[in-house]
Design a protein around this motif. Structure first.
Motif, PDB file in Angstrom:
ATOM      1  N   VAL A  54       0.826  -1.202   0.000  1.00 40.88           N
ATOM      2  CA  VAL A  54       0.000   0.000   0.000  1.00 40.88           C
ATOM      3  C   VAL A  54       0.862   1.255   0.000  1.00 40.88           C
ATOM      4  O   VAL A  54       0.685   2.154  -0.813  1.00 40.88           O
ATOM      5  CB  VAL A  54      -0.967   0.002   1.208  1.00 40.88           C
ATOM      6  N   ARG A  58       2.541   1.662  -3.692  1.00 37.68           N
ATOM      7  CA  ARG A  58       1.704   2.319  -4.694  1.00 37.68           C
ATOM      8  C   ARG A  58       2.430   3.438  -5.436  1.00 37.68           C
ATOM      9  O   ARG A  58       1.979   3.883  -6.468  1.00 37.68           O
ATOM     10  CB  ARG A  58       0.440   2.888  -4.047  1.00 37.68           C
ATOM     11  N   SER A 108      -4.549   1.456   5.364  1.00 36.09           N
ATOM     12  CA  SER A 108      -3.912   0.352   4.662  1.00 36.09           C
ATOM     13  C   SER A 108      -4.811  -0.876   4.629  1.00 36.09           C
ATOM     14  O   SER A 108      -5.006  -1.487   3.572  1.00 36.09           O
ATOM     15  CB  SER A 108      -2.580   0.015   5.318  1.00 36.09           C
ATOM     16  N   SER A 111      -7.773  -0.181   2.307  1.00 31.45           N
ATOM     17  CA  SER A 111      -7.447  -0.205   0.884  1.00 31.45           C
ATOM     18  C   SER A 111      -7.122  -1.618   0.398  1.00 31.45           C
ATOM     19  O   SER A 111      -7.211  -1.891  -0.793  1.00 31.45           O
ATOM     20  CB  SER A 111      -6.294   0.741   0.579  1.00 31.45           C
TER      21      SER A 111
END
Length: 143
Positions: A54, A58, A108, A111
């Motif tokens: 995450v 990302r 986190s 997501s």
């Protein structure tokens, strides 16, 4: 405003601060090593693989989940210790660091699609938020 009054609130507040700080020290030790609670350690070890994807994953930065977990755990241990022993600005920084870490963990998990794992982190986020706000809207270390 002095938070060190002689009323009934001071011992209760101090016990709350100690309890929250000891909780973070415990979680930090369990994050770093399986010495105290091997089941929790293995759960945390698995979750940091997702956390590394995450952030910063990302953004194209590849970080070792083991290093990430170790840094998180050490930060929790140090921040918890500074809250207990620190009568300085470092205790305030520690509270805000832990607040940010818990917010990150909640985001986190969310997501990653594991929103039920957010619940303990939301509870911890609220506990550390109480320390950040303190009594009467002031931080608990403010005199």
């Amino acid at each position: 405003v002095s938070t060190q009054s002689t009323g009934m609130g001071f011992p209760v507040r101090r016990l709350f601060v100690l309890g929250v700080a000891l909780f973070y020290i415990y979680m930090g030790v369990c994050t770093v090593t399986p010495a105290i609670n091997s089941g929790l350690h293995s759960e945390l070890k698995g979750s940091f693989k997702g956390h590394a994807r995450v952030f910063p994953g990302r953004f194209g930065v590849d970080i070792d989940p083991e290093l990430y977990r170790f840094a998180f755990g050490v930060t929790e241990i140090v921040a918890g210790a500074l809250i207990i022993i620190g009568e300085s600005i470092w205790a305030v920084y520690s509270v805000w660091t832990l607040l940010g870490m818990q917010a990150f963990l909640c985001l986190s998990f969310y997501s990653q699609g594991e929103s039920t794992k957010c619940i303990p982190n939301l509870v911890a986020l609220n506990l550390i938020g109480v320390l950040a706000g303190g009594s009467h809207g002031y931080h608990y270390k403010v005199d």
